[in-house]
Motif scaffolding. Structure first.
Motif, PDB file in Angstrom:
ATOM      1  N   ALA A  29       6.821  33.898  70.347  1.00 14.67           N
ATOM      2  CA  ALA A  29       7.365  33.854  71.714  1.00 14.67           C
ATOM      3  C   ALA A  29       6.827  34.889  72.573  1.00 14.67           C
ATOM      4  O   ALA A  29       6.699  35.923  72.414  1.00 14.67           O
ATOM      5  N   ALA A  30       6.190  34.458  73.566  1.00 14.62           N
ATOM      6  CA  ALA A  30       5.325  35.122  74.467  1.00 14.62           C
ATOM      7  C   ALA A  30       5.878  35.709  75.509  1.00 14.62           C
ATOM      8  O   ALA A  30       7.272  35.008  76.061  1.00 14.62           O
ATOM      9  N   CYS A  31       5.693  36.936  76.103  1.00 14.59           N
ATOM     10  CA  CYS A  31       6.533  37.539  77.240  1.00 14.59           C
ATOM     11  C   CYS A  31       6.054  36.791  78.511  1.00 14.59           C
ATOM     12  O   CYS A  31       7.054  36.481  79.284  1.00 14.59           O
ATOM     13  N   VAL A  32       4.980  36.284  78.815  1.00 17.60           N
ATOM     14  CA  VAL A  32       4.482  35.169  79.922  1.00 17.60           C
ATOM     15  C   VAL A  32       3.670  34.079  79.222  1.00 17.60           C
ATOM     16  O   VAL A  32       2.902  34.246  78.575  1.00 17.60           O
ATOM     17  N   ASP A  33       4.187  32.875  79.605  1.00 17.52           N
ATOM     18  CA  ASP A  33       3.376  31.791  79.106  1.00 17.52           C
ATOM     19  C   ASP A  33       2.308  31.607  79.610  1.00 17.52           C
ATOM     20  O   ASP A  33       2.268  31.922  81.041  1.00 17.52           O
ATOM     21  N   ASN A  34       1.212  31.256  78.825  1.00 15.76           N
ATOM     22  CA  ASN A  34      -0.142  30.933  79.439  1.00 15.76           C
ATOM     23  C   ASN A  34      -1.093  32.065  79.941  1.00 15.76           C
ATOM     24  O   ASN A  34      -1.881  32.067  80.523  1.00 15.76           O
ATOM     25  N   VAL A  35      -0.476  33.440  79.712  1.00 14.94           N
ATOM     26  CA  VAL A  35      -1.143  34.395  79.697  1.00 14.94           C
ATOM     27  C   VAL A  35      -1.797  34.799  78.544  1.00 14.94           C
ATOM     28  O   VAL A  35      -1.440  35.657  77.710  1.00 14.94           O
ATOM     29  N   VAL A  36      -3.113  34.578  78.439  1.00 15.66           N
ATOM     30  CA  VAL A  36      -3.830  34.792  77.156  1.00 15.66           C
ATOM     31  C   VAL A  36      -5.280  35.642  77.340  1.00 15.66           C
ATOM     32  O   VAL A  36      -5.920  35.868  76.320  1.00 15.66           O
ATOM     33  N   GLY A  37      -5.380  36.450  78.457  1.00 17.73           N
ATOM     34  CA  GLY A  37      -6.547  37.127  78.485  1.00 17.73           C
ATOM     35  C   GLY A  37      -6.414  37.791  79.974  1.00 17.73           C
ATOM     36  O   GLY A  37      -5.551  37.562  80.643  1.00 17.73           O
ATOM     37  N   LEU A  38      -7.416  38.540  80.029  1.00 11.90           N
ATOM     38  CA  LEU A  38      -7.422  39.411  81.563  1.00 11.90           C
ATOM     39  C   LEU A  38      -7.312  38.374  82.744  1.00 11.90           C
ATOM     40  O   LEU A  38      -6.669  38.850  83.723  1.00 11.90           O
ATOM     41  N   THR A  39      -8.130  37.302  82.532  1.00 12.18           N
ATOM     42  CA  THR A  39      -8.320  36.655  83.746  1.00 12.18           C
ATOM     43  C   THR A  39      -7.155  35.969  84.068  1.00 12.18           C
ATOM     44  O   THR A  39      -6.464  35.855  85.271  1.00 12.18           O
ATOM     45  N   THR A  40      -6.351  35.388  83.122  1.00 14.08           N
ATOM     46  CA  THR A  40      -5.127  34.834  83.334  1.00 14.08           C
ATOM     47  C   THR A  40      -4.110  35.829  83.652  1.00 14.08           C
ATOM     48  O   THR A  40      -3.018  35.450  84.368  1.00 14.08           O
ATOM     49  N   ALA A  41      -4.027  36.956  83.218  1.00 11.06           N
ATOM     50  CA  ALA A  41      -3.237  37.935  83.586  1.00 11.06           C
ATOM     51  C   ALA A  41      -3.382  38.416  85.258  1.00 11.06           C
ATOM     52  O   ALA A  41      -2.460  38.514  85.815  1.00 11.06           O
ATOM     53  N   PHE A  42      -4.641  38.415  85.542  1.00 14.54           N
ATOM     54  CA  PHE A  42      -4.849  38.657  86.869  1.00 14.54           C
ATOM     55  C   PHE A  42      -4.387  37.539  87.717  1.00 14.54           C
ATOM     56  O   PHE A  42      -3.716  37.397  88.885  1.00 14.54           O
ATOM     57  N   LEU A  43      -4.547  36.250  87.347  1.00 14.94           N
ATOM     58  CA  LEU A  43      -4.295  34.861  88.176  1.00 14.94           C
ATOM     59  C   LEU A  43      -2.387  35.017  88.294  1.00 14.94           C
ATOM     60  O   LEU A  43      -1.768  34.756  89.162  1.00 14.94           O
ATOM     61  N   TYR A  44      -1.843  35.250  87.169  1.00 13.93           N
ATOM     62  CA  TYR A  44      -0.438  35.452  87.090  1.00 13.93           C
ATOM     63  C   TYR A  44       0.103  36.617  87.845  1.00 13.93           C
ATOM     64  O   TYR A  44       1.231  36.331  88.769  1.00 13.93           O
ATOM     65  N   SER A  45      -0.640  37.808  88.326  1.00 17.84           N
ATOM     66  CA  SER A  45      -0.044  38.728  89.083  1.00 17.84           C
ATOM     67  C   SER A  45      -0.540  38.184  90.595  1.00 17.84           C
ATOM     68  O   SER A  45       0.509  38.342  91.523  1.00 17.84           O
TER      69      SER A  45
END
Length: 367
Positions: free
Chosen positions: A94-110
């Motif tokens: 169970a992920a905290c945020v779906d499809n946040v699997v790296g630094l780039t995806t974390a920046f895009l989600y932000s």
């Protein structure tokens, strides 16, 4: 000879306190370092007054930096929960945020969170209370940044000094007889059809003087009263106006003459204060005249006429044009020597003005 006039022109520009477009030619030195904190305390005024290039730089930096910092926090939350690819989460993880699997995806989600884009590829889950708290904090901070930057940009666009750009003064001032008095005249025009409400005009004569005690005052200020034919306050500024300063014994121009005027060292600063009718914002327009920009024995050409359709027309091609008129060579001669103040009574015709003929002159009331 060319170098002489070049150095003379440089000296005139350097000694002018107020430029023709109203900017003040002054700099501050030896300011204590502790006083710079006052500019940070009054940060709103500081941001409104800084140049556009710095506003745009701060605009880009504030959003980009906030996206990146919150991206790091989302990456930390995903790492703490084991959501990253290199952590090899299980299929039922169970992920905290779906499809946040790296630094780039974390920046895009932000970025998507703070700009409320919501593409749908990444979304928060209710599994992590810390992630819920972080999205609330980022949403609030993003709203504050949006409001602040929008306010700064709107304030800079609507600055009253921008309205002042559409109010112009004549390039030269003139000295000539008018209504039985020797006057210094300046012409001012409002280039917009919207009025300046409650307009009033005044002037300051800046000169270097020496007191009886031997003290030298670099910028001694003397009040200069200006008026139009209808007064000096609450001007009806719908058409260009010619402002007059009466040169009498109380005027600082009284001891000047046509052959000594350009040898004097002074600066006449003219101010016009008013409220813009369309925005209700107060603004001040200012310009200055040095002795070389004052023409003795000249008068402005008429610029207002009336068309056959009954409309009034302003011809701005004559706005700064002048014609010579018979004028006494000094103010003292004008007031004290008989005959020196005589000038042409013919006047100047505005050829664009329509002549109205009266059909029944017998009906005119006689006194």
């Amino acid at each position: 000879m060319f170098s002489f006039y070049y150095m003379l022109e440089r000296r005139r520009r350097r000694t002018r306190l107020v430029t023709k477009d109203g900017r003040c030619n002054i700099e501050y030195g030896n300011i204590k370092y502790s006083t710079h904190f006052a500019f940070l305390v009054d940060f709103w005024t500081t941001f409104v007054e800084i140049r556009w290039r710095f506003v745009l730089l701060f605009f880009i930096a504030s959003f980009t930096l906030s996206w990146f910092l919150f991206g790091l926090l989302w990456y930390w939350i995903a790492r703490s929960n084991g959501d990253l690819t290199w952590q090899e989460p299980t299929a039922d993880h169970a992920a905290c945020v779906d499809n946040v699997v790296g630094l780039t995806t974390a920046f895009l989600y932000s970025l998507e969170t703070q700009t409320t884009i919501g593409y749908g590829g990444r979304a928060i889950t209710p599994e992590c209370p810390g992630a819920v708290a972080l999205i609330i904090i980022q949403s609030l901070i993003g709203a504050v940044i949006n409001c602040f930057m929008c306010g700064i940009i709107l304030s800079k666009i609507s600055l009253p000094k921008k309205r002042a750009k559409t109010i112009t003064f004549s390039e030269m001032a003139v000295i000539s007889p008018r209504n039985g008095s020797l006057c210094l005249s300046i012409r001012v025009a409002n280039l917009r059809k919207t009025l300046m409400i409650g307009s009033n005009i005044y002037g300051k004569l800046l000169r270097t003087t020496t007191t009886p005690d031997g003290e030298t005052i670099i910028m001694d200020q003397v009040n200069i009263e200006f008026m139009v034919d209808a007064g000096k306050d609450n001007l009806f500024f719908v058409t260009p106006l010619t402002l007059h300063h009466v040169i009498d014994k109380s005027s600082p121009f009284f001891d000047m003459a046509v052959d000594t005027l350009h040898e004097k060292e002074f600066e006449l600063v003219v101010f016009l204060d008013g409220t813009a009718e369309s925005t209700s914002s107060s603004c001040q327009v200012r310009t200055s005249f040095i002795p070389q920009e004052i023409m003795w024995g000249y008068s402005f050409l008429p610029i207002i006429s009336r068309s056959k359709e009954g409309k009034y027309r302003v011809d701005f091609s004559n706005f700064s044009k002048v014609v010579p008129v018979a004028t006494a060579h000094c103010a003292y001669c004008y007031h004290n020597i008989k005959g020196h103040h005589l000038h042409s009574r013919d006047g100047l015709d505005n050829r664009g003005f329509e002549v109205i003929e009266i059909d029944n002159p017998q009906s005119v009331t006689k006194m």
